[in-house]
Design a protein around this motif. Structure first.
Motif, PDB file in Angstrom:
ATOM      1  N   GLN A  46      47.832 -14.884  -6.109  1.00 42.00           N
ATOM      2  CA  GLN A  46      47.765 -13.455  -5.823  1.00 42.00           C
ATOM      3  C   GLN A  46      49.136 -12.796  -5.892  1.00 42.00           C
ATOM      4  N   ASP A  98      42.574  -5.087   5.142  1.00 46.69           N
ATOM      5  CA  ASP A  98      42.049  -6.367   4.673  1.00 46.69           C
ATOM      6  C   ASP A  98      43.150  -7.101   3.914  1.00 46.69           C
ATOM      7  N   ASN A 153      47.283  -9.488  -6.619  1.00 47.14           N
ATOM      8  CA  ASN A 153      46.783  -8.570  -5.600  1.00 47.14           C
ATOM      9  C   ASN A 153      46.501  -7.204  -6.212  1.00 47.14           C
ATOM     10  N   LYS A 168      43.073  -9.543   2.116  1.00 45.34           N
ATOM     11  CA  LYS A 168      42.646 -10.003   0.795  1.00 45.34           C
ATOM     12  C   LYS A 168      42.930  -8.962  -0.283  1.00 45.34           C
TER      13      LYS A 168
END
Length: 437
Positions: free
Chosen positions: A411, A82, A319, A84
């Motif tokens: 991020q 993922d 992140n 994200k």
């Protein structure tokens, strides 16, 4: 006709003199491979690295127990995860060795991942992309996301070539005679995200060695990567210009992955290391000092005053630690936009560093990577914003700011707008880096 019947068996016998490609993976065990068993295993008939539930904290490699020099390597690679959650990335190490007391490998990496397919990265050695694909668009178009991709890597002497899904990706020839042309094959799972890399159908066709080729035994094995502790960051020789004292990171922020592999140079050592064409000279104008360091963006205004910024809060990685990152941007940090009003005042020759402290134009910031002087102030990047900081009372410091554009990602620091470039038409061009999808 009789002669043909005699010659045909002869030619057939020659075709069997070269051994068939040998499998490097038996399909069910880690025989012939070594690595951290928390992060590497056999799953679904494939060598598998990473996790579907936990972020990978560091780069981890599964390495062959044998070394190879020249070869034709073929495999299938699947990368899932993922985006994200962080960086979803892998690669195939060739001609590499493990770094002592570390999870890293040192050597060539044929990369894999969005924005990286077809690149050649020199892992834990030169620490940069050393070759990109001349067919990057075709390589990217050939990728089957989340599915198996065919890799072929051909290493012949100093020349390295690769194909991804049959598309030519790399053609690189090493020119540095101190780079080893032998070593292990290894598979990487990159730090930062919740991701899996799976590799299967691995075969290697050994090719004749290159006479006199540099090898790890000749050029020297990888050296340990020293940890970058706060005490080590503050060390300096007696002759060095003052360096930035680095306060400890904010609670909950892990910056261990920001380690460097070489010691710091003094500003003068750095100046003397430059290679310049005839007739050019490098002059030392400004050096790091206590509280002012890591000049990333440098620009000049119409008066030729030098504007720059600090990056004491680097790295900020939402992140990895989103809550800590969001809290830092909300509270503000130790970074500043600073101005050297007369950067050319230092005497020649050699030009010692400017000793007058810079003027602090704006403070309480976190890594303002973009700075563009404008009218009575400057356009400054701050987190997700582009802000116009203004000096309305003409005292040299910003006393207000307005958000003129927002919505950029936080991020990762590579997302931040930077390298502002003002155009004669009144426009300002802005560069944005990695992950800008």
């Amino acid at each position: 006709m009789p002669s043909l019947r005699l010659l045909l068996p002869f030619f057939l016998s020659l075709s069997f003199l070269r051994a068939a490609p040998a499998p490097l993976f038996d399909g069910h065990s880690l025989t012939g491979w070594e690595g951290d068993l928390k992060w590497w295993r056999v799953q679904d008939g494939a060598l598998t690295g990473g996790s579907t539930t936990e972020k990978v904290p560091r780069n981890f490699f599964l390495a062959s127990t044998r070394s190879f020099q020249n070869f034709d390597l073929r495999l299938k690679l699947k990368l899932t995860g993922d985006p994200k959650t962080g960086m979803i990335n892998s690669g195939v190490q060739i001609r590499s060795l493990r770094v002592p007391d570390n999870t890293e490998m040192s050597g060539y990496q044929v990369d894999a991942g969005d924005g990286w397919w077809g690149k050649l990265y020199d892992e834990s050695r030169r620490n940069k992309v050393i070759a990109d694909s001349p067919n990057s668009a075709a390589v990217t178009a050939s990728i089957r996301p989340g599915d198996w991709n065919d890799y072929r890597i051909l290493a012949e002497g100093p020349r390295l070539r690769s194909w991804i899904n049959g598309v030519p990706a790399l053609d690189y020839t090493e020119t540095d005679p101190t780079v080893a042309l032998d070593g292990k094959i290894a598979l990487q799972i990159h730090s930062g995200g919740i991701a899996l890399v799976q590799v299967k159908d691995i075969t290697l066709d050994p090719l004749p060695p290159t006479p006199g080729a540099p090898t790890w035994d000749k050029v020297g094995h990888p050296k340990p990567i020293p940890p970058r502790t706060p005490a080590a960051k503050q060390k300096k020789s007696a002759s060095a210009a003052p360096t930035t004292a680095t306060p400890p990171a904010a609670p909950g922020r892990n910056i261990s992955y920001n380690a460097v592999t070489t010691g710091p140079r003094t500003p003068e050592e750095e100046r003397l290391s430059f290679t310049l064409p005839p007739g050019f000279e490098a002059e030392l104008v400004v050096a790091e000092s206590v509280g002012v360091g890591k000049f990333i963006n440098v620009t000049w205004d119409a008066r030729m005053a030098l504007w720059t910024m600090t990056a004491l809060e680097y790295p900020v990685d939402g992140n990895e630690q989103k809550a800590a990152s969001d809290a830092l941007f909300a509270a503000g940090g130790r970074d500043k936009v600073v101005v050297f009003d007369n950067p050319y005042a230092a005497p020649a020759p050699g030009r010692a560093a400017v000793t007058t402290p810079p003027r602090i134009f704006a403070d309480g910031l976190v890594m303002p990577l973009g700075v563009q002087p404008y009218r009575d102030g400057a356009i400054v990047q701050y987190g997700a914003d582009l802000r116009f900081y203004r000096d309305t009372n003409n005292d040299g410091r910003a006393d207000r700011h307005d958000v003129i554009l927002t919505g950029f990602g936080t991020q990762d620091s590579h997302l931040f707008p930077h390298q502002f470039l003002r155009q004669p038409s009144g426009q300002i061009f802005v560069a944005q880096g990695l992950f800008n999808d």
